[in-house]
Each structure stands twice: as structure tokens, then as C-alpha cells.
Design an enzyme around this catalytic site. Structure first.
Site, PDB file in Angstrom:
ATOM      1  N   ASN A  14     -10.381  -0.338  -0.353  1.00 40.72           N
ATOM      2  CA  ASN A  14      -8.923  -0.212  -0.259  1.00 40.72           C
ATOM      3  C   ASN A  14      -8.298  -0.832  -1.512  1.00 40.72           C
ATOM      4  OD1 ASN A  14      -6.199  -0.650   0.280  1.00 40.72           O
ATOM      5  ND2 ASN A  14      -6.531  -1.347   2.383  1.00 40.72           N
ATOM      6  N   CYS A  42       0.815  -1.228   0.000  1.00 36.65           N
ATOM      7  CA  CYS A  42       0.000   0.000   0.000  1.00 36.65           C
ATOM      8  C   CYS A  42       0.846   1.274   0.000  1.00 36.65           C
ATOM      9  CB  CYS A  42      -0.959  -0.002   1.183  1.00 36.65           C
ATOM     10  SG  CYS A  42      -1.983  -1.469   1.199  1.00 36.65           S
ATOM     11  N   HIS A  60      -3.308   6.974   2.231  1.00 35.15           N
ATOM     12  CA  HIS A  60      -3.731   5.660   1.746  1.00 35.15           C
ATOM     13  C   HIS A  60      -5.151   5.393   2.264  1.00 35.15           C
ATOM     14  CE1 HIS A  60      -4.158   1.572   0.830  1.00 35.15           C
ATOM     15  NE2 HIS A  60      -4.011   1.137   2.063  1.00 35.15           N
TER      16      HIS A  60
HETATM   17  O1  UT7 Z   1      -3.914  -1.459   3.801  1.00 32.79           O
HETATM   18  C1  UT7 Z   1      -4.079  -1.913   5.106  1.00 32.79           C
HETATM   19  C2  UT7 Z   1      -5.281  -2.823   5.115  1.00 32.79           C
HETATM   20  N1  UT7 Z   1      -5.773  -3.241   6.373  1.00 32.79           N
HETATM   21  C3  UT7 Z   1      -6.687  -2.586   7.114  1.00 32.79           C
HETATM   22  O2  UT7 Z   1      -7.113  -1.481   6.851  1.00 32.79           O
HETATM   23  C4  UT7 Z   1      -7.204  -3.317   8.314  1.00 32.79           C
HETATM   24  C5  UT7 Z   1      -7.366  -2.488   9.550  1.00 32.79           C
HETATM   25  N2  UT7 Z   1      -8.260  -3.212  10.443  1.00 32.79           N
HETATM   26  C6  UT7 Z   1      -9.571  -2.952  10.557  1.00 32.79           C
HETATM   27  O3  UT7 Z   1     -10.068  -2.022   9.975  1.00 32.79           O
HETATM   28  C7  UT7 Z   1     -10.393  -3.842  11.434  1.00 32.79           C
HETATM   29  O4  UT7 Z   1      -9.556  -4.659  12.220  1.00 32.79           O
HETATM   30  C8  UT7 Z   1     -11.368  -4.744  10.591  1.00 32.79           C
HETATM   31  C9  UT7 Z   1     -12.435  -3.887   9.926  1.00 32.79           C
HETATM   32  C10 UT7 Z   1     -10.618  -5.544   9.556  1.00 32.79           C
HETATM   33  C11 UT7 Z   1     -12.082  -5.733  11.519  1.00 32.79           C
HETATM   34  O5  UT7 Z   1     -12.721  -5.028  12.569  1.00 32.79           O
HETATM   35  P1  UT7 Z   1     -12.578  -5.538  14.082  1.00 32.79           P
HETATM   36  O6  UT7 Z   1     -13.355  -4.628  14.921  1.00 32.79           O
HETATM   37  O7  UT7 Z   1     -11.102  -5.665  14.365  1.00 32.79           O
HETATM   38  O8  UT7 Z   1     -13.324  -6.917  13.993  1.00 32.79           O
HETATM   39  P2  UT7 Z   1     -12.874  -8.389  14.430  1.00 32.79           P
HETATM   40  O9  UT7 Z   1     -12.011  -9.002  13.392  1.00 32.79           O
HETATM   41  O10 UT7 Z   1     -12.353  -8.370  15.835  1.00 32.79           O
HETATM   42  O11 UT7 Z   1     -14.279  -9.125  14.450  1.00 32.79           O
HETATM   43  C12 UT7 Z   1     -15.343  -8.704  15.301  1.00 32.79           C
HETATM   44  C13 UT7 Z   1     -16.548  -9.545  15.023  1.00 32.79           C
HETATM   45  C14 UT7 Z   1     -16.247 -11.034  15.022  1.00 32.79           C
HETATM   46  O12 UT7 Z   1     -17.385 -11.705  15.559  1.00 32.79           O
HETATM   47  P3  UT7 Z   1     -17.390 -12.200  17.078  1.00 32.79           P
HETATM   48  O13 UT7 Z   1     -16.223 -13.134  17.188  1.00 32.79           O
HETATM   49  O14 UT7 Z   1     -17.227 -10.963  17.906  1.00 32.79           O
HETATM   50  O15 UT7 Z   1     -18.731 -12.845  17.207  1.00 32.79           O
HETATM   51  C15 UT7 Z   1     -16.142 -11.365  13.553  1.00 32.79           C
HETATM   52  O16 UT7 Z   1     -16.441 -12.713  13.272  1.00 32.79           O
HETATM   53  O17 UT7 Z   1     -17.079  -9.246  13.720  1.00 32.79           O
HETATM   54  C16 UT7 Z   1     -17.189 -10.445  12.940  1.00 32.79           C
HETATM   55  N3  UT7 Z   1     -16.943 -10.146  11.551  1.00 32.79           N
HETATM   56  C17 UT7 Z   1     -17.924  -9.800  10.681  1.00 32.79           C
HETATM   57  N4  UT7 Z   1     -19.240  -9.672  10.797  1.00 32.79           N
HETATM   58  C18 UT7 Z   1     -19.939  -9.279   9.704  1.00 32.79           C
HETATM   59  C19 UT7 Z   1     -15.754 -10.120  10.913  1.00 32.79           C
HETATM   60  N5  UT7 Z   1     -15.927  -9.763   9.628  1.00 32.79           N
HETATM   61  C20 UT7 Z   1     -17.257  -9.558   9.460  1.00 32.79           C
HETATM   62  C21 UT7 Z   1     -18.041  -9.166   8.349  1.00 32.79           C
HETATM   63  N6  UT7 Z   1     -19.371  -9.041   8.529  1.00 32.79           N
HETATM   64  N7  UT7 Z   1     -17.507  -8.894   7.131  1.00 32.79           N
END
Ligand code: UT7
Length: 322
Positions: A279, A111, A249
Site C-alpha cells: 500500500n 490515500c 486504491h
Molecule cells: O489505506 C488504508 C490502509 N489500511 C488497511 O488497508 C487496513 C485494513 N485492515 C486489514 O487489512 C486488517 O485489519 C489487517 C491485515 C491490518 C490485520 O488483520 P486482522 O485479521 O484484522 O488481524 P488482527 O489485527 O485482528 O490480528 C490477528 C492476529 C493477532 O494475534 P492473536 O491476538 O489473535 O494471537 C495479531 O497479533 O494476528 C496477529 N498479527 C500478526 N501475526 C503475524 C498481527 N500482525 C501480524 C503479522 N504477522 N504481521
């Protein structure tokens, strides 16, 4: 010597996929994606390639600058998702636009790839080796996503952006940059490619798809980028009040808002398009720059900060006048 961006261009696949469309393929919702990332839709390839998108973006950048492909001396394509290992995408672009005199090669810094490529072009121009360059960020990330990993695949989109830059020999230099890598933390965002397959190898297969520790990436971006932008401004002898726009970015809206907050700056100094395109890794900054250029947001003399961050880890910030 100063370097000017004289033209910009971008290209997006024709198919737009909304968050609601994604619910047909996985357990997710528009509400979850918007709340966590600010993303509402993205363009996904149904046949467009990294090379075809890059060629379209370059032709538009040349047209915008009023320049001819045959006069281009250097082509740098930043990509981490090329169709082919050989030849590099930049050589395919050279052939596609007819830039027969140019030297062409790819840069992979994920990125931060476009930013590092722009800094590379600047360094070549500053050395006097070349007088102009096309700098491109182009990705078809949808082919390296694990479409069963809903935490990651919903974030990304496909597209390409390009700028045409030229040296202004007699002008005072206003271009300045800092760039960093932190390979020790690199495995928080990774994607394998080919396994060793010679007859002697007995090892396990690697995943060929992107895997990411989203929370670690979030912490890295929000922690490092304000520090990095401040370092670039200090180096240039400027403060945040001297900067008109911060073109970051476009990883996700929450990251950009947190960076603006930490820097105690209003969010309207941080243009975004992640809502519409997701992204796009190395393509994110040049596509946003092209949108800002074409919608009249960029006025001559404005001072811009570009800042990229991503896999590697790689990150940096560049400052220049429009
Ligand atoms: O160029 C760099 C690229 N990378 C990034 O920009 C990533 C930066 N990170 C983030 O923006 C966040 O970490 C994410 C948006 C990727 C994820 O958000 P989070 O708050 O860290 O979520 P998580 O992975 O901890 O998941 C929370 C919950 C989980 O459910 P439980 O275990 O709490 O029941 C996941 O299974 O959300 C669930 N989940 C979803 N639910 C609906 C994960 N993905 C999804 C989804 N839709 N797409």
C-alpha cells in the site's frame, strides 16, 4: 471542456523487501501477510526521497505525453509523508524538472490524495485558469511507520506516480467525480508530527508514527466504497456495465476482492499491483495507472473508475474516458 490524461510515469525505490525478508526484523510470516493482505513484497527507500521519486515519475509522465516541463502550468503533489514541511514537495518538483512557469502546491488527503488532486486539477482546467497540469502521488511511508507494530508496518511501501493532464477545450465533458470526508471517524488512522515545544507547553509527547485500527479501516472501505462508486456512476448517468476497469486504491487484496464481490463484478475488472508494491497511499492509484498504461491494458475510449479511500477519513470516485 474535457480533461485527458496524456502521459503517465512512476518511480519505485530500488530495494525490494519480501515478506520473508521482514521475518528477519519481526515475528511474522509470508503466509500470514499474504493470506490477510495479498501482499508479497514492497519497495522501501534506502535513500530515495518523496521529492526524488516524484521528480522521476514526472519526468517519465512528460516523456510519455511528449510534453516539455517548461510548458507545465500547474503541479499538484499529493503526499502525507514529505521530507520537509517547507518548502512543499510540489515546489521541489517544480525546481527538479525545470517547470519554471508552473504554480505548485501539495495536497494531503492521505490515500485519497491523488484522486482529490486529480479532481482539483480538473476543476482548475474547467474554470479556464490553467490548460494543463502534472498530478502526482508520492510517498516514503517507511519513515513514518512504527517498525515494532507488525500489524501495520507490513502493509505499506514507498513510491511515486504521476500523470500529465491537458484540457480539450472543444470536446464534450466526460469527467465526473464525487468526493467525501468524515473527520468524526478520522482517529482510526493517524500519525502525529511535531509537538508544541514553546517554553510554556508542559503537555505529553505524541507518537510520530502511524497508528491504525485495521478492522475499522477494513469495514469503512468495504462498506463505503461500493456506495461511493455507485453514487459516481449515477451522477455520470452510467451503470457498472459501462465501466471497463475499476482502478482502486491498493490498500490490500482482500479489500478489493470484497468490493468487487459486493458490486457483483468479476475481479478481472479490478487490476491490482498490491502483491508487488504494498500500500503506497497516495502513490497507489497513479503507479497502477502507469503500469496499466505501459502494459497496453488501457485502450483509447475505455471508461475508467478511479476510487481512493483512507485516513481523514477521505474517499471518492472519479470517472473518465481514456
Ligand atoms: O489505506 C488504508 C490502509 N489500511 C488497511 O488497508 C487496513 C485494513 N485492515 C486489514 O487489512 C486488517 O485489519 C489487517 C491485515 C491490518 C490485520 O488483520 P486482522 O485479521 O484484522 O488481524 P488482527 O489485527 O485482528 O490480528 C490477528 C492476529 C493477532 O494475534 P492473536 O491476538 O489473535 O494471537 C495479531 O497479533 O494476528 C496477529 N498479527 C500478526 N501475526 C503475524 C498481527 N500482525 C501480524 C503479522 N504477522 N504481521
Amino acid at each position: 471542456m474535457n480533461m485527458h490524461i496524456l502521459g503517465t510515469g512512476s518511480a519505485l525505490p530500488s530495494t525490494v523487501v519480501t515478506n520473508d525478508d521482514l521475518t528477519k526484523y519481526m515475528e511474522t510470516s509470508d503466509e500470514w501477510i499474504r493470506e490477510r493482505t495479498g501482499i508479497g513484497s514492497r519497495h522501501l527507500s534506502t535513500g530515495e526521497t518523496v521529492a526524488s521519486l516524484a521528480i522521476e515519475a514526472c519526468n517519465k509522465a512528460l516523456e510519455n505525453a511528449g510534453k516539455k516541463a517548461e510548458d507545465v502550468e500547474l503541479i499538484l503533489v499529493a503526499t502525507c509523508s514529505p521530507e520537509m514541511m517547507l518548502p512543499c514537495c510540489a515546489c521541489q518538483v517544480q525546481a527538479g524538472i525545470g517547470a519554471s512557469k508552473a504554480v505548485a502546491f501539495d495536497v494531503n488527503a492521505a490515500c485519497a490524495g491523488f484522486l482529490f488532486s486529480l479532481n482539483t486539477a480538473y476543476s482548475y482546467l474547467k474554470s479556464g485558469m490553467y490548460k494543463n497540469a502534472l498530478v502526482v502521488g508520492a510517498e516514503v511511508l517507511s519513515k513514518i511507520m512504527d517498525w515494532e507494530d507488525r500489524t501495520t508496518c507490513i502493509l505499506f511501501g514507498d513510491g511515486a506516480g504521476a500523470v500529465y493532464v491537458e484540457a480539450a477545450e472543444d470536446e464534450e465533458d466526460t469527467y465526473s467525480f464525487v468526493q467525501h470526508s468524515d473527520g468524526v471517524k478520522g482517529m482510526v488512522l493517524k500519525c502525529g508530527t511535531r509537538d508544541l515545544n514553546n517554553p510554556l507547553y508542559k503537555g505529553e509527547e505524541q507518537s510520530k508514527f502511524v497508528w491504525m485500527d485495521g478492522r475499522e479501516i477494513f469495514k469503512f472501505a468495504v462498506g463505503q466504497i461500493p456506495v461511493c462508486i455507485n453514487e459516481a456512476m449515477d451522477k455520470a448517468g452510467l451503470t457498472k456495465d459501462n465501466i471497463d476497469l475499476f482502478i482502486l486504491h491498493q490498500a490490500n487484496k482482500r479489500i478489493i476482492s470484497s468490493i468487487a464481490k459486493r458490486m457483483e463484478l468479476p475481479e478481472d475488472r479490478f487490476p491490482t499491483n498490491v502483491e508487488r508494491v504494498g500500500n503506497m497511499s497516495s502513490a497507489a492509484i497513479p503507479v497502477l495507472l502507469d503500469e496499466c498504461n505501459r502494459n497496453g491494458q488501457l485502450k483509447k475510449g475505455m471508461r475508467l473508475v478511479l476510487s481512493g479511500f483512507g485516513a481523514g477519513l477521505t474517499f471518492g470516485a472519479s470517472i473518465f474516458s481514456w
